[in-house]
Write an enzyme that holds these catalytic residues in place. Structure first.
Site, PDB file in Angstrom:
ATOM      1  CB  SER A 129     -10.329 -26.461 -32.531  1.00 29.42           C
ATOM      2  OG  SER A 129      -9.426 -25.691 -33.273  1.00 29.42           O
TER       3      SER A 129
ATOM      4  CE1 TYR B  12     -12.355 -21.806 -29.276  1.00 30.41           C
ATOM      5  CE2 TYR B  12     -10.381 -22.154 -30.605  1.00 30.41           C
ATOM      6  CZ  TYR B  12     -11.733 -22.351 -30.387  1.00 30.41           C
ATOM      7  OH  TYR B  12     -12.460 -23.102 -31.276  1.00 30.41           O
TER       8      TYR B  12
ATOM      9  CE  LYS C  94     -13.761 -25.139 -28.759  1.00 29.80           C
ATOM     10  NZ  LYS C  94     -15.177 -25.508 -28.748  1.00 29.80           N
TER      11      LYS C  94
HETATM   12  P1  NAD Z   1     -20.393 -19.366 -33.574  1.00 30.62           P
HETATM   13  O1  NAD Z   1     -19.975 -18.331 -32.595  1.00 30.62           O
HETATM   14  O2  NAD Z   1     -20.927 -18.934 -34.881  1.00 30.62           O
HETATM   15  O3  NAD Z   1     -21.464 -20.339 -32.911  1.00 30.62           O
HETATM   16  C1  NAD Z   1     -21.484 -20.626 -31.527  1.00 30.62           C
HETATM   17  C2  NAD Z   1     -22.918 -20.421 -31.049  1.00 30.62           C
HETATM   18  O4  NAD Z   1     -22.993 -20.747 -29.662  1.00 30.62           O
HETATM   19  C3  NAD Z   1     -23.416 -18.992 -31.207  1.00 30.62           C
HETATM   20  O5  NAD Z   1     -24.674 -19.008 -31.833  1.00 30.62           O
HETATM   21  C4  NAD Z   1     -23.515 -18.477 -29.771  1.00 30.62           C
HETATM   22  O6  NAD Z   1     -24.561 -17.548 -29.617  1.00 30.62           O
HETATM   23  C5  NAD Z   1     -23.763 -19.763 -29.009  1.00 30.62           C
HETATM   24  N1  NAD Z   1     -23.305 -19.763 -27.619  1.00 30.62           N
HETATM   25  C6  NAD Z   1     -22.102 -19.336 -27.135  1.00 30.62           C
HETATM   26  N2  NAD Z   1     -22.054 -19.536 -25.809  1.00 30.62           N
HETATM   27  C7  NAD Z   1     -23.238 -20.096 -25.442  1.00 30.62           C
HETATM   28  C8  NAD Z   1     -23.781 -20.514 -24.205  1.00 30.62           C
HETATM   29  N3  NAD Z   1     -23.107 -20.399 -23.057  1.00 30.62           N
HETATM   30  N4  NAD Z   1     -25.035 -21.041 -24.182  1.00 30.62           N
HETATM   31  C9  NAD Z   1     -25.740 -21.159 -25.341  1.00 30.62           C
HETATM   32  N5  NAD Z   1     -25.277 -20.753 -26.534  1.00 30.62           N
HETATM   33  C10 NAD Z   1     -24.030 -20.233 -26.589  1.00 30.62           C
HETATM   34  O7  NAD Z   1     -19.143 -20.346 -33.773  1.00 30.62           O
HETATM   35  P2  NAD Z   1     -18.925 -21.474 -34.858  1.00 30.62           P
HETATM   36  O8  NAD Z   1     -17.890 -21.014 -35.805  1.00 30.62           O
HETATM   37  O9  NAD Z   1     -20.220 -21.979 -35.368  1.00 30.62           O
HETATM   38  O10 NAD Z   1     -18.246 -22.585 -33.941  1.00 30.62           O
HETATM   39  C11 NAD Z   1     -19.003 -23.606 -33.315  1.00 30.62           C
HETATM   40  C12 NAD Z   1     -18.088 -24.407 -32.427  1.00 30.62           C
HETATM   41  O11 NAD Z   1     -17.032 -24.955 -33.195  1.00 30.62           O
HETATM   42  C13 NAD Z   1     -17.418 -23.589 -31.313  1.00 30.62           C
HETATM   43  O12 NAD Z   1     -17.376 -24.390 -30.145  1.00 30.62           O
HETATM   44  C14 NAD Z   1     -16.028 -23.348 -31.853  1.00 30.62           C
HETATM   45  O13 NAD Z   1     -15.091 -23.198 -30.816  1.00 30.62           O
HETATM   46  C15 NAD Z   1     -15.780 -24.622 -32.641  1.00 30.62           C
HETATM   47  N6  NAD Z   1     -14.806 -24.456 -33.722  1.00 30.62           N
HETATM   48  C16 NAD Z   1     -15.018 -23.505 -34.674  1.00 30.62           C
HETATM   49  C17 NAD Z   1     -14.096 -23.332 -35.703  1.00 30.62           C
HETATM   50  C18 NAD Z   1     -14.289 -22.292 -36.766  1.00 30.62           C
HETATM   51  O14 NAD Z   1     -13.348 -22.035 -37.529  1.00 30.62           O
HETATM   52  N7  NAD Z   1     -15.448 -21.677 -36.897  1.00 30.62           N
HETATM   53  C19 NAD Z   1     -12.948 -24.143 -35.754  1.00 30.62           C
HETATM   54  C20 NAD Z   1     -12.766 -25.111 -34.759  1.00 30.62           C
HETATM   55  C21 NAD Z   1     -13.717 -25.263 -33.749  1.00 30.62           C
END
Ligand code: NAD
Ligand code: UDP
Length: 346
Positions: free
Chosen positions: A134, A158, A162
């Site tokens: 991120s 958080y 990362k």
């Molecule tokens: P999200 O919460 O929609 O998706 C994450 C998925 O991982 C969910 O379906 C959840 O059920 C699953 N999950 C969580 N912990 C788990 C575990 N221990 N075992 C198995 N499954 C698990 O989030 P997103 O927005 O799709 O983000 C995906 C990744 O990208 C994350 O790592 C997040 O930190 C990173 N990220 C997201 C953003 C954003 O703005 N959405 C920005 C930067 C980084």
């Protein structure tokens, strides 16, 4: 194609967190690229309905294993049985405020969970990984645009989770050079698949700007609170680099192709390179939806920085990738998804 010492590695991609917002779009991008994949998700922040929706988009039902990435033995079995050759690792917890209240939960899920996954990968000789990092890993006082070699330093649990994982991956690759690892630093992914079948479905009150605007437009919330109108930006509101989630998804396929050619460790920004203010995106959303969005300017949100956008040259040079969809498309796709699914996946 990777070929593990124990013969387990194949060409299937394991998508952890593949039922989540970004992971589900990555599944579509993988299918479009003709790649086989298997999803692992523990449903902590997603719905099994996503599988039905993915099936409607790609035309076949994706393989899905309900499991936790922290269960190393289970992960090893999935890697072996599905002949996995590379992992796209989206699974994790992502709410900044929650991470301040529950730091150990975040370190367990994001750091210890990733460690368990890496150990399972190593045991199965799967050494290709794309990690969801991120822009939050950058220190607050860098000049814009943010280059990948800018100073790092997160300001909440958080972000630190990362950053720890990025360091862990770098150390691993330095010790075992056959690993091929990309840390993709997303800026602000927004929008949805144009089919309106998959999109972002936040639980409770959205923390993020675009889902909040979408819920105001659809009538679920009264007005947007604009967090701060006195920043040193053109209109005084915060500036971010919003990037279409499908561009982000396609960036993963481009990164995978790169890793298949070149082992190593690399951190790459995924953004458009353009800064957009809160009021600019609000106006664009009004255009896309045809609905006026009431707002009021309130206090700054603690921990927010004034502005943040990406330098995008590395993604272009290494992956031959750039974001193609503009702000109008991001808002139009978000709005289409919101209208078709006013309660998300329900
Ligand atoms: P999200 O919460 O929609 O998706 C994450 C998925 O991982 C969910 O379906 C959840 O059920 C699953 N999950 C969580 N912990 C788990 C575990 N221990 N075992 C198995 N499954 C698990 O989030 P997103 O927005 O799709 O983000 C995906 C990744 O990208 C994350 O790592 C997040 O930190 C990173 N990220 C997201 C953003 C954003 O703005 N959405 C920005 C930067 C980084
Ligand atoms: N923002 C806002 N009102 C909201 C949510 C966010 O004004 O209800 C602003 C926030 O201050 C920031 C921008 O919108 O300037 C993007 O915030 P978001 O939480 O979506 O992403 P991040 O802070 O992670 O960049």
């Amino acid at each position: 194609m990777a070929s593990g010492a124990n013969g387990s590695s194949g060409d299937t991609v394991l998508v952890t967190g593949g039922l989540g917002y970004i992971g589900s779009h990555a599944c579509v991008a993988l299918a479009e690229a003709g790649r086989r994949f298997v999803i692992v998700d523990n449903l902590a922040n997603s719905s099994p309905r996503v599988l039905d929706r993915l099936q409607r988009i790609v035309g076949w039902r994706p393989d899905f294993v309900e499991a936790d990435i922290g269960d190393g033995a289970r992960m090893a079995r999935v890697l072996r049985e599905h002949r996995v050759g590379a992992v796209m690792h989206f699974a994790g917890s992502k709410a900044v405020g929650e991470s301040v209240a529950l730091p150990l939960d975040y370190y367990r899920n994001n750091v210890a969970g990733t460690l368990a996954l890496l150990e399972a990968m190593r045991a199965q000789a799967v050494r290709r990984l794309i990690f969801s990092s991120s822009a939050t890993v950058y220190a607050a006082d860098n000049a814009m645009p943010l280059r990948e070699d800018a100073a790092l330093g997160a300001s909440n649990p958080y972000g630190r989770s990362k950053l720890f994982v990025e360091h862990m991956l770098r150390d691993l690759q330095a010790a075992e050079p056959e690993w091929a690892i990309a840390c993709l630093r997303y800026f602000n992914p927004v929008g949805a698949h144009p089919s309106a079948l998959i999109g972002e479905s936040p639980r409770g009150i959205p923390n993020n700007l675009v889902p909040y605007i979408a819920q105001v437009a659809v009538g679920r919330r009264e007005r947007l609170s604009v967090f701060g109108g006195d920043y040193g930006t053109a209109d005084g509101t915060g500036v971010r680099d919003y990037v279409h989630v499908l561009d982000v998804a396609e960036g993963h396929v481009a990164a995978l192709r790169h890793l298949e050619r070149a082992p190593g460790w690399v951190a790459v920004n995924l953004g458009t390179g353009q800064g957009v203010s809160v009021l600019e995106i609000l106006r664009e959303y009004e255009r896309a939806s045809g609905i006026p969005i009431p707002f009021q300017v309130v206090q700054r949100r603690p921990g927010d920085i004034a502005q943040c956008w990406a330098e995008v040259a590395r993604a272009r040079d290494l992956f031959a990738w750039r974001a193609r969809r503009d702000l109008g498309e991001m808002c139009a796709d978000s709005w289409r998804w919101q209208q078709a699914n006013p309660d998300g996946y329900g």
